[in-house]
Design a protein around this motif. Structure first.
Motif, PDB file in Angstrom:
ATOM      1  N   THR A 166      96.491 163.110  21.955  1.00  0.00           N
ATOM      2  CA  THR A 166      95.214 162.405  21.823  1.00  0.00           C
ATOM      3  C   THR A 166      95.227 161.139  22.673  1.00  0.00           C
ATOM      4  O   THR A 166      96.216 160.403  22.696  1.00  0.00           O
ATOM      5  N   ALA A 167      94.122 160.898  23.348  1.00  0.00           N
ATOM      6  CA  ALA A 167      93.992 159.690  24.170  1.00  0.00           C
ATOM      7  C   ALA A 167      93.724 158.491  23.267  1.00  0.00           C
ATOM      8  O   ALA A 167      93.028 158.598  22.255  1.00  0.00           O
ATOM      9  N   THR A 168      94.281 157.354  23.640  1.00  0.00           N
ATOM     10  CA  THR A 168      94.121 156.143  22.829  1.00  0.00           C
ATOM     11  C   THR A 168      92.739 155.520  22.996  1.00  0.00           C
ATOM     12  O   THR A 168      92.167 155.012  22.035  1.00  0.00           O
ATOM     13  N   LYS A 169      92.181 155.599  24.216  1.00  0.00           N
ATOM     14  CA  LYS A 169      90.934 154.896  24.510  1.00  0.00           C
ATOM     15  C   LYS A 169      89.710 155.803  24.564  1.00  0.00           C
ATOM     16  O   LYS A 169      88.640 155.368  24.965  1.00  0.00           O
ATOM     17  N   MET A 202     112.378 161.197  30.577  1.00  0.00           N
ATOM     18  CA  MET A 202     111.407 162.279  30.733  1.00  0.00           C
ATOM     19  C   MET A 202     111.885 163.507  29.964  1.00  0.00           C
ATOM     20  O   MET A 202     113.060 163.865  30.019  1.00  0.00           O
ATOM     21  N   ARG A 203     110.943 164.131  29.263  1.00  0.00           N
ATOM     22  CA  ARG A 203     111.259 165.370  28.561  1.00  0.00           C
ATOM     23  C   ARG A 203     110.599 166.533  29.296  1.00  0.00           C
ATOM     24  O   ARG A 203     109.411 166.468  29.639  1.00  0.00           O
ATOM     25  N   ILE A 204     111.372 167.575  29.560  1.00  0.00           N
ATOM     26  CA  ILE A 204     110.882 168.752  30.278  1.00  0.00           C
ATOM     27  C   ILE A 204     111.036 169.969  29.368  1.00  0.00           C
ATOM     28  O   ILE A 204     112.139 170.272  28.909  1.00  0.00           O
ATOM     29  N   VAL A 205     109.932 170.651  29.118  1.00  0.00           N
ATOM     30  CA  VAL A 205     109.930 171.827  28.256  1.00  0.00           C
ATOM     31  C   VAL A 205     109.328 172.993  29.034  1.00  0.00           C
ATOM     32  O   VAL A 205     108.226 172.866  29.598  1.00  0.00           O
ATOM     33  N   VAL A 206     110.044 174.101  29.098  1.00  0.00           N
ATOM     34  CA  VAL A 206     109.501 175.333  29.661  1.00  0.00           C
ATOM     35  C   VAL A 206     109.155 176.243  28.484  1.00  0.00           C
ATOM     36  O   VAL A 206     110.033 176.557  27.667  1.00  0.00           O
ATOM     37  N   SER A 248     107.877 158.918  30.295  1.00  0.00           N
ATOM     38  CA  SER A 248     108.093 157.708  29.502  1.00  0.00           C
ATOM     39  C   SER A 248     106.898 156.767  29.539  1.00  0.00           C
ATOM     40  O   SER A 248     106.766 155.899  28.673  1.00  0.00           O
ATOM     41  N   ASP A 249     106.001 156.921  30.530  1.00  0.00           N
ATOM     42  CA  ASP A 249     104.806 156.084  30.569  1.00  0.00           C
ATOM     43  C   ASP A 249     103.739 156.562  29.590  1.00  0.00           C
ATOM     44  O   ASP A 249     102.672 155.956  29.483  1.00  0.00           O
ATOM     45  N   GLY A 250     104.015 157.679  28.880  1.00  0.00           N
ATOM     46  CA  GLY A 250     103.082 158.186  27.880  1.00  0.00           C
ATOM     47  C   GLY A 250     102.222 159.330  28.357  1.00  0.00           C
ATOM     48  O   GLY A 250     101.452 159.893  27.572  1.00  0.00           O
ATOM     49  N   SER A 251     102.334 159.712  29.615  1.00  0.00           N
ATOM     50  CA  SER A 251     101.504 160.804  30.127  1.00  0.00           C
ATOM     51  C   SER A 251     102.106 162.160  29.784  1.00  0.00           C
ATOM     52  O   SER A 251     103.316 162.291  29.595  1.00  0.00           O
ATOM     53  N   VAL A 252     101.250 163.162  29.699  1.00  0.00           N
ATOM     54  CA  VAL A 252     101.645 164.541  29.444  1.00  0.00           C
ATOM     55  C   VAL A 252     101.031 165.407  30.540  1.00  0.00           C
ATOM     56  O   VAL A 252      99.821 165.345  30.782  1.00  0.00           O
ATOM     57  N   CYS A 262      98.492 157.566  25.471  1.00  0.00           N
ATOM     58  CA  CYS A 262      98.132 158.649  24.558  1.00  0.00           C
ATOM     59  C   CYS A 262      99.282 158.860  23.581  1.00  0.00           C
ATOM     60  O   CYS A 262     100.381 158.338  23.762  1.00  0.00           O
ATOM     61  N   THR A 263      99.030 159.630  22.539  1.00  0.00           N
ATOM     62  CA  THR A 263     100.054 159.922  21.537  1.00  0.00           C
ATOM     63  C   THR A 263     100.249 161.431  21.434  1.00  0.00           C
ATOM     64  O   THR A 263      99.300 162.203  21.622  1.00  0.00           O
ATOM     65  N   VAL A 264     101.472 161.829  21.148  1.00  0.00           N
ATOM     66  CA  VAL A 264     101.808 163.246  20.998  1.00  0.00           C
ATOM     67  C   VAL A 264     102.326 163.479  19.586  1.00  0.00           C
ATOM     68  O   VAL A 264     103.292 162.832  19.158  1.00  0.00           O
TER      69      VAL A 264
END
Length: 228
Positions: A71-74, A1-5, A31-35, A54-56
């Protein structure tokens, strides 16, 4: 997991549009791709998010400002995050999560309702227990008398957070054409007790509520022969 403040501005475009003005927020990339985008309030619920897959893409806007484009994949949904200043940026490997361990009563409720789904609604039949989604397992996936898919979330005490949880599951499940071939997936919120606020929210979102008699399900209480 990446955490950005970071101090950031967020714009969401899709089925609806939403704007978050410049402020300091927590950005979570899982890691599951969610933001997910969180503030320092509002309990656990993010201000905005993008469900997987989704992709970042991290880049720079036309004005030279750091920009994340999610952007969402579907679908055509997009989440544009303009970053004014990064205050913290770290990544952590959380490993494999063992999942939520339900208490004895809640787990037993799930087992009993899996054996007797028609007690929740006439004609309801079980498809599978612990039906997995990208954000966790739905307690019961069922099918009604018309062949429509029905997702059941089970709690000992039904509160607003359980309605929110089922809402997120339904949002994902209704993107699956295999489940929606005969119509949208609907939800049932089942509990021994359902708080009035949770019932109002569930009704507003088209989710049915079902009170569960635990003793009757266990065969310890015969409702037909009660005096009261």
């Amino acid at each position: 997991m990446r955490i950005v403040v970071a101090r950031c501005q967020v714009d969401y475009a899709g089925r609806l549009s939403a704007h978050l003005p410049l402020a300091t927020r927590v950005l979570m990339l899982k890691s599951d791709g969610s933001v997910l985008i969180h503030s320092d309030g509002g309990s656990y619920k993010p201000l905005n998010w993008m469900s997987p897959p989704c992709t970042v893409r991290e880049g720079v806007s036309e004005d030279g400002q750091a920009e994340w484009l999610v952007t969402a994949t579907k679908s055509d949904d997009t989440l544009r995050i303009l970053i004014d200043e990064v205050l913290h940026d770290s990544s952590h490997d959380l490993g494999v999560d063992p999942g939520l361990q339900k208490d004895g009563v809640e787990k037993h409720l799930q087992e009993l309702l899996a054996e007797h789904p028609a007690t929740l609604a006439d004609g309801l039949t079980l498809v599978r227990r612990e039906f997995m989604t990208a954000i966790g397992p739905v307690d019961l996936m069922c099918r009604d008398a018309d062949g429509l898919s029905v997702a059941v979330e089970i709690k000992r005490r039904g509160e607003i957070d359980g309605v929110e949880q089922l809402t997120r599951y339904l949002e994902l499940l209704n993107r699956d054409p295999m489940l929606t071939s005969k119509g949208p997936v609907r939800g049932i919120y089942a509990a021994q007790e359902i708080k009035p606020q949770a019932r109002v929210l569930a009704t507003d979102r088209g989710i049915a509520c079902a009170l569960v008699d635990y003793d009757a399900l266990r065969g310890m209480d015969d409702a037909e022969h009660r005096l009261f």
